[in-house]
Write an enzyme that holds these catalytic residues in place. Structure first.
Site, PDB file in Angstrom:
ATOM      1  N   CYS A 123      -2.728   7.683   5.007  1.00  0.00           N
ATOM      2  CA  CYS A 123      -2.757   7.324   3.575  1.00  0.00           C
ATOM      3  C   CYS A 123      -4.019   7.847   2.908  1.00  0.00           C
ATOM      4  CB  CYS A 123      -2.646   5.818   3.414  1.00  0.00           C
ATOM      5  SG  CYS A 123      -3.164   4.908   4.840  1.00  0.00           S
TER       6      CYS A 123
ATOM      7  N   GLU B 281       0.882  -1.162   0.000  1.00  0.00           N
ATOM      8  CA  GLU B 281       0.000   0.000   0.000  1.00  0.00           C
ATOM      9  C   GLU B 281       0.915   1.206   0.000  1.00  0.00           C
ATOM     10  OE1 GLU B 281      -2.370   1.109   3.505  1.00  0.00           O
ATOM     11  OE2 GLU B 281      -1.951   2.920   2.370  1.00  0.00           O
TER      12      GLU B 281
HETATM   13  P1  NAP Z   1       9.579   3.792   3.267  1.00  0.00           P
HETATM   14  O1  NAP Z   1      10.770   4.611   3.057  1.00  0.00           O
HETATM   15  O2  NAP Z   1       8.949   3.207   2.061  1.00  0.00           O
HETATM   16  O3  NAP Z   1       9.967   2.621   4.290  1.00  0.00           O
HETATM   17  C1  NAP Z   1       9.057   1.617   4.691  1.00  0.00           C
HETATM   18  C2  NAP Z   1       9.822   0.333   4.977  1.00  0.00           C
HETATM   19  O4  NAP Z   1      10.311  -0.221   3.750  1.00  0.00           O
HETATM   20  C3  NAP Z   1      11.041   0.541   5.860  1.00  0.00           C
HETATM   21  O5  NAP Z   1      11.174  -0.577   6.682  1.00  0.00           O
HETATM   22  C4  NAP Z   1      12.179   0.632   4.889  1.00  0.00           C
HETATM   23  O6  NAP Z   1      13.408   0.256   5.470  1.00  0.00           O
HETATM   24  C5  NAP Z   1      11.736  -0.342   3.805  1.00  0.00           C
HETATM   25  N1  NAP Z   1      12.255   0.015   2.474  1.00  0.00           N
HETATM   26  C6  NAP Z   1      12.183   1.221   1.877  1.00  0.00           C
HETATM   27  N2  NAP Z   1      12.766   1.175   0.667  1.00  0.00           N
HETATM   28  C7  NAP Z   1      13.206  -0.091   0.488  1.00  0.00           C
HETATM   29  C8  NAP Z   1      13.907  -0.752  -0.551  1.00  0.00           C
HETATM   30  N3  NAP Z   1      14.268  -0.118  -1.669  1.00  0.00           N
HETATM   31  N4  NAP Z   1      14.212  -2.053  -0.389  1.00  0.00           N
HETATM   32  C9  NAP Z   1      13.874  -2.714   0.727  1.00  0.00           C
HETATM   33  N5  NAP Z   1      13.216  -2.130   1.763  1.00  0.00           N
HETATM   34  C10 NAP Z   1      12.882  -0.833   1.650  1.00  0.00           C
HETATM   35  O7  NAP Z   1       8.436   4.573   4.016  1.00  0.00           O
HETATM   36  P2  NAP Z   1       8.485   5.452   5.353  1.00  0.00           P
HETATM   37  O8  NAP Z   1       9.819   5.398   5.983  1.00  0.00           O
HETATM   38  O9  NAP Z   1       7.369   4.977   6.150  1.00  0.00           O
HETATM   39  O10 NAP Z   1       8.150   6.915   4.883  1.00  0.00           O
HETATM   40  C11 NAP Z   1       8.798   7.568   3.812  1.00  0.00           C
HETATM   41  C12 NAP Z   1       7.750   8.153   2.864  1.00  0.00           C
HETATM   42  O11 NAP Z   1       6.806   7.149   2.505  1.00  0.00           O
HETATM   43  C13 NAP Z   1       6.893   9.255   3.437  1.00  0.00           C
HETATM   44  O12 NAP Z   1       7.480  10.501   3.362  1.00  0.00           O
HETATM   45  C14 NAP Z   1       5.654   9.164   2.577  1.00  0.00           C
HETATM   46  O13 NAP Z   1       5.846   9.880   1.393  1.00  0.00           O
HETATM   47  C15 NAP Z   1       5.530   7.720   2.254  1.00  0.00           C
HETATM   48  N6  NAP Z   1       4.513   7.010   3.067  1.00  0.00           N
HETATM   49  C16 NAP Z   1       3.284   6.850   2.528  1.00  0.00           C
HETATM   50  C17 NAP Z   1       2.301   6.187   3.250  1.00  0.00           C
HETATM   51  C18 NAP Z   1       0.943   5.978   2.680  1.00  0.00           C
HETATM   52  O14 NAP Z   1       0.161   5.309   3.319  1.00  0.00           O
HETATM   53  N7  NAP Z   1       0.626   6.517   1.538  1.00  0.00           N
HETATM   54  C19 NAP Z   1       2.574   5.687   4.516  1.00  0.00           C
HETATM   55  C20 NAP Z   1       3.853   5.863   5.049  1.00  0.00           C
HETATM   56  C21 NAP Z   1       4.798   6.521   4.299  1.00  0.00           C
HETATM   57  P3  NAP Z   1      14.359   1.278   6.253  1.00  0.00           P
HETATM   58  O15 NAP Z   1      14.355   0.804   7.652  1.00  0.00           O
HETATM   59  O16 NAP Z   1      15.700   1.117   5.615  1.00  0.00           O
HETATM   60  O17 NAP Z   1      13.822   2.653   6.088  1.00  0.00           O
END
Ligand code: NAP
Length: 523
Positions: A302, A265
């Protein structure tokens, strides 16, 4: 239950050997103890070995035992509310009341899935009895049930440290389906994750479930997340987070020798359509309702309304002044992580520097770190249609108003939208129903949930909920990540042809003791 910087692998508590992760209190910027040393290949292997070993025994647990396990996790969480809420508050900056209600939701979600397990609908039993006399060809005895996919990797979400993390919706639905779960904890809230993980570990033990039913690992996504999704023993993935993270995991899963489903999601801007009669008759209440939804939780939902689409009409400027007034006096609020705050500032700066976008209002500047200052922007349908970047999610309290000249422009713009979790229509009974029907017909192809005269934030956990939608809202539009329907993501059908009765699974036997709903010979 106390935190000590441990990962959980089956019944063991393990310290990693990779780079230390410290949670950061976003309200102060200070690092929180203890350190969480990331796991590596050895820990991934151990968790996967145990999960695979647990699978056959766990998937055949009877309905009562599996439901009791889910209820026990709920009870263990309920017995530790104060400690979990306190740590989650430090790690997320979220207020106590919000975290208490999120923990309540997490507990109720587990109980709801326990009920779902007991009801047995998810087994989806179908029996087509043999027709040996049928001509020209006899029919065999055919029996179908659903079985779980296998070990599932769940990525904890940053924006719901409880309801979408270690014991959140993905974990509850995977457990309910009969899948062991390995959680990759979010680096923003390791202490909260450890506390919740200990509650699950204790339930595994007291309910006599196989050891590998649950593990919790920490480490960077690129490192441990990639290793988990690549592991041949893992059979599905649940994820909530960024579009880039979700699509990276989809690519890894698709490139495996045996590709597996990723239920990610990701990103949604949740358009809200304001119809002319609603604008004319209740501009004040719409302005208040819309801004409340926009500001809720610093916009870190979200389903945050990132877009409002409205037709030019005499009352529009007055309405926008009202909305702008409410946004400009909004109090700044702490965002979840420095990274999310930085991404918000970047998104807002891009909109500010766009020549076709007008800044209508910005909330007061704040002095502390990681503060969200709400923003309201406006543009025209023409500009929106001509610039795909305006469709990007700005995660936080920012919304873009699109002023449209005609109904046709609204339909064209809607046709050009990417997949969304929600769309909202604010209308009065006197608004043009024919136009609304045309709009809804497009929206049905674009979104997972269509709301009338409400606001998109606030997602009920119940059987009829759909928290999903076409890409990039999710990676698989056929499913939901909230509500009992989420169980189907982790199941697949198997047909048993002409099986001797004593070899049939219990649910498929005639006069079986499980007494689950069945479709027999089409009835
Ligand atoms: P994220 O950067 O996507 O991280 C979520 C999880 O996925 C973390 O455990 C992260 O590990 C892992 N991950 C991220 N990129 C990866 C990759 N290339 N390969 C493997 N694992 C990976 O999300 P976030 O930290 O929650 O927030 C960052 C941004 O996501 C926000 O600024 C927002 O824009 C978006 N977001 C959107 C929603 C929504 O519901 N629409 C919800 C939350 C966040 P790490 O521990 O290394 O970070």
């Amino acid at each position: 239950m106390a935190i000590a910087g441990n990962m959980i692998i089956g019944q063991e508590l393990v310290k990693g050997s990779k780079k230390a992760i410290y949670a950061v209190n976003p309200a102060t910027g200070e690092h929180l103890q203890p350190a969480y040393l990331g796991g590596g290949a050895q820990e991934v292997d151990r968790a996967c070995v145990l999960a695979e070993k647990a699978f056959d025994a766990y998937r055949e647990t009877d309905l009562e035992s599996r439901a009791k396990f889910l209820e026990q996790i709920a009870a263990n969480l309920a017995a530790n509310v104060a400690a979990i809420v306190e740590r989650a508050g430090l790690e997320s900056g979220l207020p106590k009341a919000r975290l208490e209600s999120e923990l309540g939701r997490t507990i109720n979600q587990l109980k709801l899935f326990a009920e779902e397990v007991k009801a047995g609908r998810w087994i989806g039993v179908r029996v087509d009895t043999a027709m040996p006399e049928r001509t020209p060809l006899p029919r065999a005895d055919l029996r179908l049930r659903h079985i779980p996919l296998g070990p599932v990797v769940v990525f904890g979400a940053s924006n719901f440290p409880l309801a979408f993390s270690v014991a959140g919706g993905d974990t509850a639905s995977a457990f309910a389906a009969g899948c062991p779960v390995i959680v990759k904890g979010h680096s923003a809230h390791p202490g909260t994750s450890e506390l919740v993980g200990l509650a699950i570990q204790a339930a595994v033990k007291s309910c006599d479930m196989p050891e590998g039913t649950f593990s919790l690992l920490f480490g960077s996504g690129a490192d441990i997340g990639t290793a988990l999704v690549s592991d041949r023993r893992v059979k599905a993935v649940g994820f909530t987070g960024s579009r880039s993270g979700g699509t990276a995991l989809m690519k890894i899963a698709a490139a495996r020798p045996e590709p597996i489903p990723v239920y990610a999601e990701m990103s949604s801007i949740n358009p809200v359509y304001l119809m002319p009669e609603a604008l004319m008759n209740r501009a004040d209440s719409v302005a208040t309702g819309f801004v409340n939804s926009l500001l809720m939780g610093s916009g870190q939902f979200c389903t945050n309304p990132g877009l409002m689409i409205v037709k030019e009409a005499p009352g529009l400027d007055a309405f926008l002044s009202k909305v702008a007034g409410l946004v400009s006096v909004a109090k700044p609020s702490t965002m979840l992580t420095p990274g999310i705050h930085e991404a918000y500032e970047l998104g807002v700066a891009k909109l500010k520097s766009n020549n076709h976008v007008q800044l209508l209002a910005q909330a007061q500047e704040a002095s502390g770190p990681n503060q969200c200052c709400a923003c309201l922007f406006a543009t025209t349908a023409e500009a929106f249609l001509g610039d795909p970047k305006l469709r990007d999610e700005v995660f936080g309290s920012s919304s873009l108003i699109i002023r449209c000249k005609t109904d046709e422009e609204i339909l064209e713009l809607t046709n050009g939208l990417e997949g969304q979790l929600t769309a909202t229509v604010l209308m009065n009974p006197t608004d043009n129903k024919r136009f609304t029907k045309s709009l809804v017909s497009i929206l049905e192809r674009k979104v997972g949930r269509i709301l009338f005269n409400g606001y998109p934030t606030g997602v009920e956990v119940c059987p009829a909920m759909v928290h999903g939608g076409p890409f990039p809202a999710t990676s698989d539009s056929r499913t939901t990540s909230v509500g009992t329907e989420a169980i189907w993501r982790f199941l697949r059908p198997v047909c048993y042809q002409d099986f001797p009765s004593d070899l049939l699974p219990e649910a498929l036997k005639d006069g079986n003791s499980w007494n689950v709903p069945k479709l027999v010979n089409g009835r």
